[in-house]
Design a protein around this motif. Sequence first.
Motif, PDB file in Angstrom:
ATOM      1  N   ASN A 202       0.876  -1.168   0.000  1.00 19.14           N
ATOM      2  CA  ASN A 202       0.000   0.000   0.000  1.00 19.14           C
ATOM      3  C   ASN A 202       0.913   1.217   0.000  1.00 19.14           C
ATOM      4  O   ASN A 202       1.412   1.634   1.051  1.00 19.14           O
ATOM      5  N   LEU A 203       1.169   1.769  -1.183  1.00 15.72           N
ATOM      6  CA  LEU A 203       2.200   2.809  -1.314  1.00 15.72           C
ATOM      7  C   LEU A 203       1.862   4.080  -0.544  1.00 15.72           C
ATOM      8  O   LEU A 203       2.746   4.724   0.013  1.00 15.72           O
ATOM      9  N   HIS A 204       0.577   4.448  -0.527  1.00 15.05           N
ATOM     10  CA  HIS A 204       0.182   5.641   0.235  1.00 15.05           C
ATOM     11  C   HIS A 204       0.487   5.446   1.722  1.00 15.05           C
ATOM     12  O   HIS A 204       1.103   6.297   2.365  1.00 15.05           O
ATOM     13  N   LEU A 205       0.051   4.316   2.266  1.00  7.34           N
ATOM     14  CA  LEU A 205       0.278   4.027   3.685  1.00  7.34           C
ATOM     15  C   LEU A 205       1.759   3.851   3.979  1.00  7.34           C
ATOM     16  O   LEU A 205       2.272   4.335   4.998  1.00  7.34           O
ATOM     17  N   PHE A 206       2.472   3.169   3.082  1.00  6.55           N
ATOM     18  CA  PHE A 206       3.896   2.923   3.276  1.00  6.55           C
ATOM     19  C   PHE A 206       4.668   4.236   3.336  1.00  6.55           C
ATOM     20  O   PHE A 206       5.522   4.429   4.214  1.00  6.55           O
ATOM     21  N   SER A 207       4.371   5.155   2.436  1.00  2.39           N
ATOM     22  CA  SER A 207       5.076   6.446   2.419  1.00  2.39           C
ATOM     23  C   SER A 207       4.770   7.254   3.681  1.00  2.39           C
ATOM     24  O   SER A 207       5.653   7.910   4.242  1.00  2.39           O
ATOM     25  N   GLN A 208       3.498   7.198   4.139  1.00  8.33           N
ATOM     26  CA  GLN A 208       3.129   7.906   5.373  1.00  8.33           C
ATOM     27  C   GLN A 208       3.891   7.338   6.574  1.00  8.33           C
ATOM     28  O   GLN A 208       4.363   8.089   7.438  1.00  8.33           O
ATOM     29  N   ASN A 209       4.037   6.015   6.608  1.00 12.34           N
ATOM     30  CA  ASN A 209       4.754   5.391   7.723  1.00 12.34           C
ATOM     31  C   ASN A 209       6.241   5.702   7.699  1.00 12.34           C
ATOM     32  O   ASN A 209       6.870   5.858   8.752  1.00 12.34           O
ATOM     33  N   ILE A 210       6.820   5.800   6.506  1.00 11.85           N
ATOM     34  CA  ILE A 210       8.227   6.219   6.398  1.00 11.85           C
ATOM     35  C   ILE A 210       8.400   7.629   6.962  1.00 11.85           C
ATOM     36  O   ILE A 210       9.354   7.914   7.701  1.00 11.85           O
ATOM     37  N   GLU A 211       7.469   8.523   6.630  1.00  7.45           N
ATOM     38  CA  GLU A 211       7.528   9.903   7.148  1.00  7.45           C
ATOM     39  C   GLU A 211       7.408   9.914   8.671  1.00  7.45           C
ATOM     40  O   GLU A 211       8.092  10.692   9.354  1.00  7.45           O
ATOM     41  N   LYS A 212       6.548   9.059   9.225  1.00  9.61           N
ATOM     42  CA  LYS A 212       6.409   8.971  10.690  1.00  9.61           C
ATOM     43  C   LYS A 212       7.715   8.529  11.328  1.00  9.61           C
ATOM     44  O   LYS A 212       8.139   9.053  12.361  1.00  9.61           O
ATOM     45  N   LEU A 213       8.367   7.547  10.721  1.00 11.57           N
ATOM     46  CA  LEU A 213       9.619   7.029  11.262  1.00 11.57           C
ATOM     47  C   LEU A 213      10.734   8.065  11.190  1.00 11.57           C
ATOM     48  O   LEU A 213      11.564   8.165  12.099  1.00 11.57           O
ATOM     49  N   ILE A 214      10.740   8.843  10.108  1.00  9.80           N
ATOM     50  CA  ILE A 214      11.739   9.920   9.970  1.00  9.80           C
ATOM     51  C   ILE A 214      11.573  10.935  11.094  1.00  9.80           C
ATOM     52  O   ILE A 214      12.545  11.371  11.721  1.00  9.80           O
ATOM     53  N   ALA A 215      10.324  11.309  11.359  1.00 11.01           N
ATOM     54  CA  ALA A 215      10.057  12.276  12.424  1.00 11.01           C
ATOM     55  C   ALA A 215      10.397  11.691  13.795  1.00 11.01           C
ATOM     56  O   ALA A 215      10.935  12.385  14.669  1.00 11.01           O
ATOM     57  N   TYR A 216      10.108  10.397  13.989  1.00  9.62           N
ATOM     58  CA  TYR A 216      10.308   9.776  15.307  1.00  9.62           C
ATOM     59  C   TYR A 216      11.783   9.609  15.638  1.00  9.62           C
ATOM     60  O   TYR A 216      12.198   9.844  16.780  1.00  9.62           O
ATOM     61  N   CYS A 217      12.594   9.206  14.670  1.00  6.46           N
ATOM     62  CA  CYS A 217      13.997   8.897  14.986  1.00  6.46           C
ATOM     63  C   CYS A 217      14.853  10.150  15.161  1.00  6.46           C
ATOM     64  O   CYS A 217      16.010  10.059  15.567  1.00  6.46           O
ATOM     65  N   GLY A 218      14.295  11.325  14.867  1.00  8.31           N
ATOM     66  CA  GLY A 218      14.982  12.585  15.162  1.00  8.31           C
ATOM     67  C   GLY A 218      16.329  12.709  14.508  1.00  8.31           C
ATOM     68  O   GLY A 218      16.451  12.650  13.283  1.00  8.31           O
ATOM     69  N   LYS A 219      17.379  12.858  15.324  1.00  6.68           N
ATOM     70  CA  LYS A 219      18.725  13.063  14.799  1.00  6.68           C
ATOM     71  C   LYS A 219      19.405  11.755  14.373  1.00  6.68           C
ATOM     72  O   LYS A 219      20.460  11.791  13.728  1.00  6.68           O
ATOM     73  N   ASN A 220      18.845  10.632  14.744  1.00  6.21           N
ATOM     74  CA  ASN A 220      19.439   9.351  14.348  1.00  6.21           C
ATOM     75  C   ASN A 220      19.336   9.176  12.835  1.00  6.21           C
ATOM     76  O   ASN A 220      18.273   9.388  12.250  1.00  6.21           O
ATOM     77  N   GLU A 221      20.438   8.766  12.234  1.00  7.61           N
ATOM     78  CA  GLU A 221      20.441   8.606  10.780  1.00  7.61           C
ATOM     79  C   GLU A 221      19.855   7.272  10.334  1.00  7.61           C
ATOM     80  O   GLU A 221      19.389   7.142   9.199  1.00  7.61           O
ATOM     81  N   LEU A 222      19.851   6.268  11.221  1.00 12.89           N
ATOM     82  CA  LEU A 222      19.405   4.925  10.857  1.00 12.89           C
ATOM     83  C   LEU A 222      18.100   4.576  11.575  1.00 12.89           C
ATOM     84  O   LEU A 222      18.009   4.669  12.804  1.00 12.89           O
TER      85      LEU A 222
END
Length: 429
Positions: A202-222
């Motif tokens: 589900n590309l729409h949901l998958f992209s939204q979840n990637i954005e959530k993870l980017i915001a959550y991990c903050g300064k961590n690069e991985l």
Amino acid sequence: MAKNNVKYNQLNSFLKSVQKNDIPGLILIFGESYLLKHAFKTISSFLLGNDNNKQFALDTLEGGSVSMGDIIEQVSTFSFLVSKKIVAVKNAPLFQTQQGSQEISFSQSDFDHLIDFIEKGIPPNHSLIFTTNLIDKRKKIYKAIANKGLIIDCSVATGARKADLDEQRAVLQSLAGKILSNSKKKIDNQAFHALVDLTGFNLHLFSQNIEKLIAYCGKNELISIADVKTVIVRDKKDPIFNLTNAFMAKDVKNALFYLNSLFTEGFHPLQILKSFENQIRKLILVKCFTEQFYQNNTHISLKRISFNLFKQSVLPKIIDHDEQTKTDSQGQDEYLSKKSSKKKINKSNDLLLAPNPKNAYPVFQIFQKSENFSLNELSQSLIFLSDLDYRLKSSSFDAKTVIENFIINTCSKGGFVYAEKNKNRRHYF
């Protein structure tokens, strides 16, 4: 003139190789909605360039609510504000056979009118873009568009074959890479696979979840699997074949998991029951074949056979068996047609072990999984499902618990015993 059929992942490189004047005035974009949306944005930006009045150059119409005459009129009308113009018809009903009662569907006369308009040529600096999820290459309108226009293919395989799943995963990896690169982040393999399992294709949901993870991990690069487990809630809609595949593998844990998922998604018990019935009937056909096969091939184990050896040693015998089945079925049809005023023709492939022998891998898989069951177990299961079908249609009870017990009993080491114990309550006799 450049080629007129471009895959979505080649669109950017294609546009770098052509001039704006090389792009036809007619464009069809079809396929997966997320990829389609981005392809439309890419091609429209390319056509309009740096025009300061882009908002006046793009007219968007909704398919099913606009007539063919209005579409052609819009494309033919020149603007006083801009020199370039795009008319986009989203969800265009060019290939659908049925429309909703409130929607406008195109007649053959409409298609003839459009084809005539295409043949005469769309006005210079004007573009007509159709978007749709599905196409039918057999239709005259598709051939007309392919001949005069540009087709952007955003389709992705949706099946369960290994090749289909590999294609889906490659699309998800590419999408994740693009989004993560903009934020200078990466995701480890474990986290990526866990995210795919939680969201599905589900590309729409998958992209939204990637954005959530980017915001959550903050300064961590991985992004790690711990991040995925903390942030992402499972929202994958499991296809019913996941349940039957787990059942055939005698994987009780996953079979119960997928069963619960299907009930949560609102599947009716009869839908699930029929899936089990169809799978078990297929397994019974396979077991009847393999019992005869083992009589003359004691040195071969279908449980441990390699795919290549299966194709060389077993598949030819399966094909011969299917040919004999077709001959017997045809003879039966001819006999029945003589006995009845109405000719009966059996076109079903239900009795064939390999309906598509060119795609041998699914056949190989079901033959291997059939080794998990005895013929008696399968027969007992089919009798149980027949009784359950009757009960579901005639009484009210907790169907989920009954199906759970069926899965546990059938997949247990002791095997499934039902008919003898319940011979006095079997309703189908």
